[in-house]
Design an enzyme around this catalytic site. Sequence first.
Site, short mmCIF file in Angstrom:
data_model
loop_
_atom_site.label_atom_id
_atom_site.label_comp_id
_atom_site.label_asym_id
_atom_site.label_seq_id
_atom_site.Cartn_x
_atom_site.Cartn_y
_atom_site.Cartn_z
N LEU A 45 28.74 6.95 -3.30
CA LEU A 45 27.78 7.61 -2.30
C LEU A 45 26.89 8.23 -3.08
O LEU A 45 27.22 8.82 -4.19
CB LEU A 45 28.83 8.51 -1.68
CG LEU A 45 28.00 9.90 -0.62
CD1 LEU A 45 29.24 10.34 0.31
CD2 LEU A 45 27.93 11.04 -1.94
N ASP A 47 22.53 10.28 -2.20
CA ASP A 47 22.07 11.09 -1.41
C ASP A 47 22.37 11.43 0.02
O ASP A 47 22.55 10.18 0.88
CB ASP A 47 20.42 10.96 -1.16
CG ASP A 47 19.84 10.69 -2.74
OD1 ASP A 47 20.47 10.68 -3.81
OD2 ASP A 47 18.70 10.20 -2.38
N ASP A 168 11.46 8.24 -0.20
CA ASP A 168 12.47 9.23 0.19
C ASP A 168 11.45 10.17 1.34
O ASP A 168 11.35 11.32 1.30
CB ASP A 168 12.76 10.21 -0.81
CG ASP A 168 13.46 9.55 -1.68
OD1 ASP A 168 14.05 8.40 -1.62
OD2 ASP A 168 13.78 9.97 -2.94
C1 FRU Z 1 17.87 9.97 -5.52
C2 FRU Z 1 17.25 8.53 -5.11
C3 FRU Z 1 16.26 8.38 -4.29
C4 FRU Z 1 16.39 7.01 -3.69
C5 FRU Z 1 17.75 6.86 -3.67
C6 FRU Z 1 18.63 5.50 -4.11
O1 FRU Z 1 18.93 10.09 -5.77
O2 FRU Z 1 17.01 7.93 -6.54
O3 FRU Z 1 15.07 8.52 -4.71
O4 FRU Z 1 15.92 6.93 -2.51
O5 FRU Z 1 18.31 7.69 -4.56
O6 FRU Z 1 19.70 5.27 -3.58
#
Ligand code: FRU
Length: 489
Positions: A45, A47, A168
């Site tokens: 797991l 974000d 993001d």
């Molecule tokens: C942050 C990140 C985000 C990306 C995601 C990929 O932890 O690197 O920038 O969208 O995780 O899992």
Amino acid sequence: MEWTKERRYKRLDETEEKEIHELSKRVNECPWRQKFHIQPVTGLLNDPNGFSFYEGEYHLFYQWFPLGPVHGLKYWYHTKSKDLVHWENAGIAIEPYDYFDSHGAYSGSAIENNGKLYLMYTGNTRDENWVRKPYQCIAIMDLGGSITKMNKPVISTVPTGYTEHFRDPKVWKAGESFYAIIGAQRFDETGCVLLYSSPNMMDWQFEGEINTNMRHFGYMWECPDYFEINNKGILIFSPQGILPKEDEFQNIYQSGYLIGDKLDLAEKNFVHGSFTELDRGFDFYAPQTMFDPKGRRILSGWMGLPEIDYPTDRYGWAHCLTLPRDITIRDNKLLQTPVSELKKLRGEKITVETIIYGIHAIDDFHGESYELIAEFTEADADEFGIELRVGEQEKTIVKFEKATKKIVLDRTFSGQPFAEKFGTIRKCHLDAEKIKFHIFVDVSSVEVFINDGEEVFTARIFPKKESTGIRFFANEGQANLRVVKWTID
Ligand code: FRU
């Protein structure tokens, strides 16, 4: 077995039942499975994504690689709850099987629109030379909970001046317009956030870069978030490439906030103060907030960090989310307290009031998962605090040092060591006489809220099952102690 590219990018629908079954068996043998935190059934797991309230329920998705404790092909996994305490696993929300998300359905957010829940996320792709190309995409969840991906991205190009590190999206609505901020990297390899607007969540227009006074602050800003409380604007992001400075920025990557005047959407100017870390502990990254029907701003973070091996890896899983925190502001500072609903977890209660000097074990104070509130007052001791998860050779210490006025979290002897390269002690200055530690201990984590949310320290710890002691101490002097503990099962 080595984590080759093929293994990392293997799709779940191309994986045999047997492999998944064996993996879950290994996960379930792990002594460090959490009791009351959101954790993956298998795999990794990271974000929190799409944190929202829709149709009477909180929805909290997360980045998920199902097949092992590594960052591979990411899915969105869906969990939901009526009370922010008891979460139900609702299964996979977004599968990364399209040309625009073939190498991962990366992080993003959610907002209600026309009676449906719109999920906006980054489709990560790589070409045959492994060159990255990001797309910003939409998936829509209906009243019945089914999720449909739009058949093409809503933003397909990176604006001029920025690299392929563009991801993001966090959306919100102001007046009749939708806005999104997206984490980005300039051509000169510095981080920033970009602003987009849309009348309908489908047609997006690039507004430009948000002007901050942090032109040179790391090489990439991941997972931005923007919201307003009491007419102040708050910009949260997770910058990469910040060097440690005294007690600050000790982790591999940081997460923090800027607070200032409300963002000027027309000029894209954000006038703000200095960057402050959201969490002073070891394992905290890429948080996301939502505005709930009770009028609260609630935050959840990833209780983990990229590029670090964790002791659960060998059991085939990694990481959990933090408890939801209620965010308020006082004197230009964010305060973070555990949401009040967490009281529902409280089991058997014990209260003790005493004067302590030296080290004290109190009868009946022990446990593997519990909530504890300890208030130290009238202290003349040089330092005082608590030892958690104490065993023969193990303990996790939180304390206050009078001379330096610092809160200290020490996981040097917490159990199975990891990430030691980044140090085993975290500290933060706190100008206070009375100290209240509000602590949640789960099987393999501690979250310590200090003085009603002035500071928070979060850490994964990997003690032995038998290490369940709790001790209180005051060194070179004494302190009054009032402590309440509730079991959590
Ligand atoms: C942050 C990140 C985000 C990306 C995601 C990929 O932890 O690197 O920038 O969208 O995780 O899992």
